[in-house]
Design an enzyme around this catalytic site. Structure first.
Site, mmCIF file in Angstrom:
data_model
loop_
_atom_site.group_PDB
_atom_site.id
_atom_site.type_symbol
_atom_site.label_atom_id
_atom_site.label_comp_id
_atom_site.label_asym_id
_atom_site.label_seq_id
_atom_site.Cartn_x
_atom_site.Cartn_y
_atom_site.Cartn_z
ATOM 1 N N THR A 13 -4.489 4.160 -6.470
ATOM 2 C CA THR A 13 -3.102 4.100 -6.934
ATOM 3 C C THR A 13 -2.891 3.014 -7.980
ATOM 4 O OG1 THR A 13 -2.303 4.896 -4.817
ATOM 5 C CG2 THR A 13 -0.722 3.703 -6.136
ATOM 6 N N THR A 98 -6.634 2.657 -1.631
ATOM 7 C CA THR A 98 -6.500 2.095 -0.286
ATOM 8 C C THR A 98 -6.959 3.064 0.808
ATOM 9 O OG1 THR A 98 -4.203 2.840 -0.127
ATOM 10 C CG2 THR A 98 -4.572 0.612 -0.947
HETATM 11 N N1 ASP Z 1 -4.644 7.954 -2.535
HETATM 12 C C1 ASP Z 1 -4.793 6.620 -3.065
HETATM 13 C C2 ASP Z 1 -6.254 6.257 -3.033
HETATM 14 O O1 ASP Z 1 -6.744 5.923 -1.997
HETATM 15 C C3 ASP Z 1 -3.991 5.656 -2.272
HETATM 16 C C4 ASP Z 1 -4.002 4.245 -2.776
HETATM 17 O O2 ASP Z 1 -4.802 3.828 -3.585
HETATM 18 O O3 ASP Z 1 -3.137 3.463 -2.297
HETATM 19 O O4 ASP Z 1 -6.923 6.326 -4.016
#
Ligand code: ASP
Length: 350
Positions: A13, A98
């Site tokens: 993200t 994440t």
């Molecule tokens: N879907 C995203 C990922 O894991 C979520 C994030 O980065 O917060 O790449």
């Protein structure tokens, strides 16, 4: 004092933007590193960190990914990039989504042998271009940990997650919130540090760095013939049998109730003991986020022990699964059970 930092952008993200630029509500997709870097003037030439003597070298996945797409091949790629640059840098930052950050941090902790430098994973809940982003805070904190010496901080030679205002041991962490800035928890091990107005690092919790005599290297084979099964009231033994009968399955993470308890009926226990006597490793971890498995506490736990189930103590699901992949691929058969219950990288306590 100066420091050289290696930054690897994998996606997440933090570097995403709406897929349709004219529709801010359209689905987020990862963008190139250059788009992300423009929001961090402090790492550009003449910026705060460069003035402090920190030189950053940027590397990116060819195609940055949403971390839900991560595979063991990506993990090996990350490990190899760090190995290739290990001698030339003082610290390493992996910018990562994440969703699977805790899996990546856990597996890297097993792959790295004799780690003597900080490896910090970070990301964010909001894209760096967002007006309320947490990315800049997280990224700046990660730089402080990776370039610790410059800030008079102790150098931590571990794989860590730096997120919001905490520094966590990577293989003790789990993603705990889809939207809070405080997105990760380390339920069974205190944070290694807190990054508020001041930075406090708890030296008593930090692992001793590898001795200079031992060279850094990778043990990077992973065996993905594994399953992660969460038991529940009503799980049919025949369903479990079908899963465990699969000839490819060599290791199972069995997420049990409480202190590692499961149904005690004969059919259920027979499925487990038949699988373990065929050589399938069954590692018991708790569905509770906090606390540990103790199969000596209740009669039902004892039955599982008799069926050949191995106690996983207080490991997170991410540490247990990646450890199983690593142990199956790198440890001789006779030593695997012992390795699974032994603390290899600070991932469990007894
Ligand atoms: N879907 C995203 C990922 O894991 C979520 C994030 O980065 O917060 O790449």
């Amino acid at each position: 004092m100066s420091a050289k930092i290696f930054i690897l952008y994998t996606g997440g993200t933090i570097g995403m933007a709406p897929s349709n630029p004219s529709d801010p509500k359209s689905a987020l997709e990862p963008k190139a590193w250059e788009q992300l870097a423009q929001y961090m003037p402090s790492i550009q030439s003449g910026g705060y960190f460069t003035k402090k003597g920190i030189t950053c070298s940027y590397h990116s996945f060819k195609t940055p990914i949403d971390s839900s797409q991560i595979t063991p091949e990506h993990w090996i790629q990350i490990a190899e990039e760090i190995e290739a640059n290990y001698d030339d840098f003082d610290g390493f930052i992996i910018i990562h989504g994440t969703d699977t950050m805790a899996y990546t941090a856990s597996v890297l902790s097993f792959i790295f042998q004799n780690l003597g430098k900080p490896v910090v994973l970070t990301g964010s809940q909001l894209p760096i271009s967002h007006s309320r982003t947490d990315a800049i805070n997280n990224f700046s904190n990660a730089i402080h940990i990776a370039a610790a010496g410059v800030f008079g901080l102790p150098v931590i030679a571990e794989v860590m997650i730096c997120f919001h205002d905490r520094l966590l041991r990577g293989n003790r962490s789990s993603k705990a919130s889809t939207n809070d800035f405080d997105g990760f928890e380390s339920p069974n091990y205190h944070p290694l540090g807190r990054l508020g107005e001041h930075i406090y690092l708890n030296q008593n919790l930090i692992m001793a760095p590898a001795s200079d005599q031992k060279p850094f290297g990778l043990t990077k084979k992973l065996n993905t013939n594994v399953l992660d099964i969460s038991i529940f009231p009503g799980l049919k033994p025949c369903t479990l049998r079908r899963l465990l009968d699969d000839k490819e399955v060599e290791g199972v993470i069995l997420r049990c109730f409480g202190a590692g308890n499961a149904p005690m009926n004969k059919k259920f226990l027979d499925v487990l003991s038949e699988a373990s006597s065929k050589g399938t490793l069954i590692l018991n971890i708790s569905q509770c986020v906090k606390g540990k498995v103790n199969m000596h506490k209740y009669k039902v736990g004892k039955k599982l022990l008799e069926a050949g189930v191995i106690g996983g103590s207080d490991m997170t699901k991410e540490a247990a699964l990646t450890k199983m992949m690593w142990v199956l691929a790198n440890v001789k058969k006779a030593k695997r059970v012992q390795s699974l219950c032994t603390d290899l990288r600070g991932e469990l306590s007894y």
